[in-house]
Design an enzyme around this catalytic site. Sequence first.
Site, PDB file in Angstrom:
ATOM      1  N   TYR A 250       0.800 -10.384   1.497  1.00  0.00           N
ATOM      2  CA  TYR A 250       0.031  -9.908   2.716  1.00  0.00           C
ATOM      3  C   TYR A 250      -0.564 -11.070   3.502  1.00  0.00           C
ATOM      4  O   TYR A 250      -1.285 -11.024   4.582  1.00  0.00           O
ATOM      5  CB  TYR A 250      -1.028  -9.081   2.498  1.00  0.00           C
ATOM      6  CG  TYR A 250      -0.366  -7.540   2.125  1.00  0.00           C
ATOM      7  CD1 TYR A 250       0.541  -7.441   0.962  1.00  0.00           C
ATOM      8  CD2 TYR A 250      -0.743  -6.553   3.051  1.00  0.00           C
ATOM      9  CE1 TYR A 250       0.923  -6.083   0.682  1.00  0.00           C
ATOM     10  CE2 TYR A 250      -0.249  -5.392   2.628  1.00  0.00           C
ATOM     11  CZ  TYR A 250       0.703  -5.153   1.612  1.00  0.00           C
ATOM     12  OH  TYR A 250       1.061  -3.636   1.249  1.00  0.00           O
TER      13      TYR A 250
ATOM     14  N   LYS B  14       4.689 -10.527 -12.410  1.00  0.00           N
ATOM     15  CA  LYS B  14       6.192 -10.476 -12.517  1.00  0.00           C
ATOM     16  C   LYS B  14       6.310 -12.068 -12.820  1.00  0.00           C
ATOM     17  O   LYS B  14       7.051 -13.024 -12.260  1.00  0.00           O
ATOM     18  CB  LYS B  14       6.674 -10.287 -11.353  1.00  0.00           C
ATOM     19  CG  LYS B  14       8.037 -10.074 -11.317  1.00  0.00           C
ATOM     20  CD  LYS B  14       9.086  -8.992 -11.927  1.00  0.00           C
ATOM     21  CE  LYS B  14      10.516  -9.491 -12.229  1.00  0.00           C
ATOM     22  NZ  LYS B  14      11.126  -8.427 -13.122  1.00  0.00           N
TER      23      LYS B  14
ATOM     24  N   ASP C  43       7.671  -4.269 -13.501  1.00  0.00           N
ATOM     25  CA  ASP C  43       8.874  -3.360 -13.528  1.00  0.00           C
ATOM     26  C   ASP C  43       8.762  -2.371 -14.461  1.00  0.00           C
ATOM     27  O   ASP C  43       8.916  -1.134 -14.487  1.00  0.00           O
ATOM     28  CB  ASP C  43      10.360  -3.935 -13.561  1.00  0.00           C
ATOM     29  CG  ASP C  43      10.405  -5.300 -14.376  1.00  0.00           C
ATOM     30  OD1 ASP C  43       9.420  -5.655 -14.998  1.00  0.00           O
ATOM     31  OD2 ASP C  43      11.374  -5.831 -14.475  1.00  0.00           O
TER      32      ASP C  43
ATOM     33  N   ASP D 234      -0.167  -2.186  -3.708  1.00  0.00           N
ATOM     34  CA  ASP D 234      -0.017  -1.253  -2.653  1.00  0.00           C
ATOM     35  C   ASP D 234       1.225  -0.351  -3.424  1.00  0.00           C
ATOM     36  O   ASP D 234       1.166   1.147  -3.058  1.00  0.00           O
ATOM     37  CB  ASP D 234       0.769  -1.952  -1.585  1.00  0.00           C
ATOM     38  CG  ASP D 234       1.523  -1.115  -0.530  1.00  0.00           C
ATOM     39  OD1 ASP D 234       0.632  -0.255  -0.245  1.00  0.00           O
ATOM     40  OD2 ASP D 234       2.576  -1.245  -0.121  1.00  0.00           O
TER      41      ASP D 234
ATOM     42  N   ASP E  54       0.876   4.149  -4.490  1.00  0.00           N
ATOM     43  CA  ASP E  54       1.595   5.283  -4.129  1.00  0.00           C
ATOM     44  C   ASP E  54       2.560   5.879  -5.201  1.00  0.00           C
ATOM     45  O   ASP E  54       2.630   7.195  -5.346  1.00  0.00           O
ATOM     46  CB  ASP E  54       2.866   4.967  -3.034  1.00  0.00           C
ATOM     47  CG  ASP E  54       2.088   4.785  -1.711  1.00  0.00           C
ATOM     48  OD1 ASP E  54       0.801   4.483  -1.520  1.00  0.00           O
ATOM     49  OD2 ASP E  54       2.860   5.208  -0.755  1.00  0.00           O
TER      50      ASP E  54
HETATM   51  C1  LIG Z   1      -0.205   0.623   6.433  1.00  0.00           C
HETATM   52  C2  LIG Z   1      -0.110  -0.665   5.066  1.00  0.00           C
HETATM   53  C3  LIG Z   1      -0.562  -1.918   6.218  1.00  0.00           C
HETATM   54  C4  LIG Z   1      -1.152  -0.323   4.007  1.00  0.00           C
HETATM   55  C5  LIG Z   1      -0.850  -1.472   3.037  1.00  0.00           C
HETATM   56  O1  LIG Z   1       0.290  -1.925   3.091  1.00  0.00           O
HETATM   57  O2  LIG Z   1      -1.953  -1.975   2.664  1.00  0.00           O
HETATM   58  C6  LIG Z   1      -0.565   0.838   3.354  1.00  0.00           C
HETATM   59  O3  LIG Z   1       0.294   0.907   2.865  1.00  0.00           O
HETATM   60  C7  LIG Z   1      -2.034   1.197   2.276  1.00  0.00           C
HETATM   61  O4  LIG Z   1      -1.576   1.150   1.110  1.00  0.00           O
HETATM   62  O5  LIG Z   1      -2.967   1.217   2.688  1.00  0.00           O
END
Ligand SMILES: CC(C)[C@H](C(=O)O)[C@@H](O)C(=O)O
Length: 330
Positions: free
Chosen positions: A123, A170, A203, A227, A231
């Site tokens: 990032y 990793k 992984d 990130d 999710d």
């Molecule tokens: C939208 C994006 C820039 C952001 C990130 O990658 O941090 C999102 O995926 C998150 O998890 O907040």
Amino acid sequence: MTENIYDIAVIGGDGIGPEVVEAEIAVLEATGLAWNFSSYEAGDDCLASRGQALPQATLDGALAAQAVIFGAAGVSAADVILRLRAELGTFVNLRPSVAYKGVNCLHPQTDMMIVRENTECLYAGIEAQLTPEVVTATRVITSQASTRIVNYALEWARQAGGKKVTAVHKANVLRKTDGHFLQCCRAAARQFPDVPYEEALVDSVAMRMAMRPEEFQVIVTTNLFGDILSDLAAGLIGGLGMCPSANLGQAHALFEPVHGTAPDIAGQGKANPSAAILCGAMLLRHLGQEQWAARVEKAVADCVADGQATSDLGGKLRTMEMARAVIDRL
Ligand SMILES: CC(C)[C@H](C(=O)O)[C@@H](O)C(=O)O
Ligand SMILES: NC(=O)c1ccc[n+]([C@@H]2O[C@H](COP(=O)([O-])OP(=O)(O)OC[C@H]3O[C@@H](n4cnc5c(N)ncnc54)[C@H](O)[C@@H]3O)[C@@H](O)[C@H]2O)c1
């Protein structure tokens, strides 16, 4: 004694962002604490109308406020949220994933905290087009950011009663960058002999999270892995509608659901407000209102357990109806 008035900048953004933020504010107002909410624009609609996804006035408002509540931004999200995280100096991204009773989810025993480094890694924004066929991205890992994030994770785990910290990396492939991250983790862990500490490859962590998420309590990791794993963690507990997050720094704090603008359900009153309302609980805790934070979390849990929820959780309520159900249980 004069009452504390909390000055909060509100950035609803695009899609379901403003819808869930409206629910979050309704719950915060229901606490009866004194709030001063100031709204600011950012995101795709703002870019279309004002030529900028993150206008200076929004940035100034966020910097001046005691804390920021954020909804979501669309395709311009990186220009908005990454810049906000950087300008506010929020180096920690705290992402809890808790499976609430009553949610029909893959892993009802999930209860983990992902402590995501928030300033560097891929990032860092250093990409280059070397030739028409070759493009590169530079992964930045520094001692300062790595030590700061792992110290935060270890301290958080200690405060939470000695939970286990897993440093996720990793380093078998990214020998220099993740090798360095791991060295910083090990050095920090030695200063916390009372906190259980282990290391694991990203992984295999992904596989173990999908099969046995109860093996993880606190995960500390670099920005991109954090990130993706957050999710994945959302997928274990019933979806992104249940996952709040806090971006924390020395001087500023920004609270945002992990989800995005959900274009498939935006404008229909279907968005699950829980993630945003749970962001409100994280904000309350940050402001020292621990009792209210716990009451908001319990009210969300009670609603979900009673089936008083939106359609993503199998319920029948619309976004603001669920917010009102939470308020009724406060
Ligand atoms: C939208 C994006 C820039 C952001 C990130 O990658 O941090 C999102 O995926 C998150 O998890 O907040
Ligand atoms: N922090 C941010 O602002 C942020 C974060 C992630 C994605 N985005 C942006 O959002 C847009 C859409 O991205 P995406 O589709 O990959 O991810 P998303 O999080 O918007 O949606 C993924 C899926 O989860 C569902 N979902 C998400 N939040 C929900 C909620 N509160 N209630 C019920 N269901 C919910 C959506 O309906 C969709 O099916 C993109 O433009 C992306 O850039 C922004």
